[in-house]
Motif scaffolding. Structure first.
Motif, PDB file in Angstrom:
ATOM      1  N   LEU A  45      37.211  40.284  37.775  1.00 43.24           N
ATOM      2  CA  LEU A  45      37.953  38.900  37.255  1.00 43.24           C
ATOM      3  C   LEU A  45      37.571  37.735  38.323  1.00 43.24           C
ATOM      4  O   LEU A  45      37.341  36.631  37.885  1.00 43.24           O
ATOM      5  N   LEU A  48      34.186  36.512  37.035  1.00 40.39           N
ATOM      6  CA  LEU A  48      34.554  35.593  36.088  1.00 40.39           C
ATOM      7  C   LEU A  48      34.896  34.238  36.374  1.00 40.39           C
ATOM      8  O   LEU A  48      34.337  33.261  35.958  1.00 40.39           O
ATOM      9  N   VAL A 257      39.705  40.853  30.980  1.00 34.22           N
ATOM     10  CA  VAL A 257      38.960  39.424  30.795  1.00 34.22           C
ATOM     11  C   VAL A 257      40.136  38.812  29.851  1.00 34.22           C
ATOM     12  O   VAL A 257      40.201  37.681  30.067  1.00 34.22           O
TER      13      VAL A 257
END
Length: 433
Positions: A45, A48, A257
């Motif tokens: 994460l 991301l 996600v």
């Protein structure tokens, strides 16, 4: 279609033969323990959110003006007149806060499961360097909107370097490029925020992942996956109790996600300021060196360290001890692989003393965040009518400072002199419900 893709892949591999071995090493042939749990989502994460910050930042720079006279209005122009500009700005500001959420949880998982211990000390050190660069990146980005809190926050934080003996005042003027935050400050902060620090951050992330893949991932049990003739069901020469990162963990991470993006979307569309925590109300007014905000405080992710700065009293007429304490709080995290000399990695099998100390660290860190954000000062009159707010806040804050630093002192004594009584560690990873 399959034939076309196959030919395209062969064409690419003939001209770049090194890419496929690298892909296999870090994806399909990188074996990770099969007992990863919820805590292992936060590394992917963080990657991301890093991509989100870079992409949205590129679009924001297309309309931002690096001038004290135009910076605030350019942000308002992005919010009001640029098509979808408000969405990109909120994605960037919300992403900054969520970046620290996932990084703090990622670091806590490392402390909880002993991911900083041998042979992963270098992975931990690179992670701490990422944390430092991320803090610098966030601070400089916080100044760029040139709201009133940005201006005064920059002045206060940069002025901390003035506590350094002999060179302090000169260093402050060198950083700002002026006697107060001004055009030169914005220009150099913009250059660092948009170009220099992102490049350093990306390099450190690559090194962090490369170092991790050299020694392998830790797991909730804190034991190494076994190698041997029995192997696993894919191949007899591969580790037992481990599975290829791709496709198994890439698919699993995609679920995390999706859930994370739903939370981020809710904040962006329904509560982008998050009650003043993600975007302070004082930052919606232009910078004014004649109007000081009623409470100058940094963004929420800096407030624990800001509270340490505030709570350590000045000695011998200088506030440098608070600055040393603030930076020392980060340095001690980096030194954890050498402070914690226990033989067991995971908190599952460590002694009760370590578990209690870890709980004290978490409570102290969160409480210092509330002190630094000024929440405790608002609650004290309701909880302790008639009490002196400053006295009570200082007493509570200094107790939490002792709790934070006490964790590192306790862990060193607890493990160095053999006081820890651990539970039996399993020989191979276990699959807990």
């Amino acid at each position: 279609m399959a034939s076309t893709l196959s030919r395209l892949g062969n064409w690419f591999n003939e001209r770049a033969p090194g890419f496929m071995p690298m892909y296999r090493k870090h994806m399909t042939e990188y074996y990770a323990p099969k007992n990863f749990n919820l805590w292992y989502y936060f590394g992917s994460l963080a990657l991301l959110v890093l991509v989100n910050q870079i992409v949205t930042g590129i679009f924001l720079t297309m309309n931002y003006k690096t001038s004290a006279a135009e910076a605030f209005n350019s942000v308002e122009y992005i919010m009001r007149d640029v098509e979808w500009g408000w969405l990109i700005r909120y994605m960037h500001s919300t992403g900054a806060s969520l970046f620290f959420v996932v990084v703090f949880l990622h670091m806590f998982r490392g402390i909880m499961y002993g991911s900083f211990k041998k042979p992963r000390e270098l992975v931990w050190i690179l992670g701490m360097l990422i944390f430092l660069v991320l803090m610098a990146e966030a601070f400089m980005g916080y100044v760029l909107p040139w709201g009133n809190m940005s201006f005064w926050g920059a002045k206060v934080i940069i002025s901390l370097f003035g506590t350094i003996p002999f060179i302090g005042d000169t260093l402050v003027q060198w950083i700002m490029g002026d006697y107060l935050p001004a055009d030169s400050t914005l220009n150099r902060f913009f250059a660092l925020h948009v170009i220099a620090l992102p490049l350093v951050l990306l390099l450190l992330v690559v090194l962090h992942l490369a170092a991790l893949h050299e020694v392998g991932s830790n797991n909730p049990d804190g034991v190494d996956v076994k190698h041997g003739p029995k192997g696993n069901r894919w191949s007899p020469d591969k580790p037992k109790d481990a599975i290829p990162f791709h496709p198994y963990y890439t698919v699993k991470d995609s679920f995390g996600v999706g859930f994370f993006l739903m939370i981020a979307a809710f904040i962006i569309f329904f509560a982008p300021t998050f009650g003043g925590w993600f975007l302070e109300h004082d930052n919606f007014t232009p910078a004014n060196n004649l109007v000081t905000p009623s409470h100058i405080k940094p963004s929420w992710y800096f407030t624990p360290f800001y509270a340490i700065l505030r709570m350590i009293p000045s000695f011998f007429g200088t506030a440098i001890w608070g600055v040393i304490g603030m930076f020392g709080a980060i340095l001690l995290l980096a030194l954890l692989p050498w402070l914690d000399q226990g033989a067991v990695r995971s908190v599952r099998y460590r002694g009760m003393g370590y578990r209690i100390a870890l709980g004290v660290l978490v409570v102290s860190f969160l409480a210092l965040g509330l002190v630094g954000a000024g929440v405790t000062a608002e609650l004290i009159p309701a909880w302790f009518p008639g009490a002196d707010v400053t006295t009570v806040e200082n007493a509570f804050g200094r107790l939490m400072v002792l709790g934070y630093f006490g964790f590192f002192v306790f862990v060193w004594i607890y493990t160095r002199f053999g006081f820890e009584k651990t539970k039996p560690v399993p020989e191979r990873v276990t699959m807990h419900d």
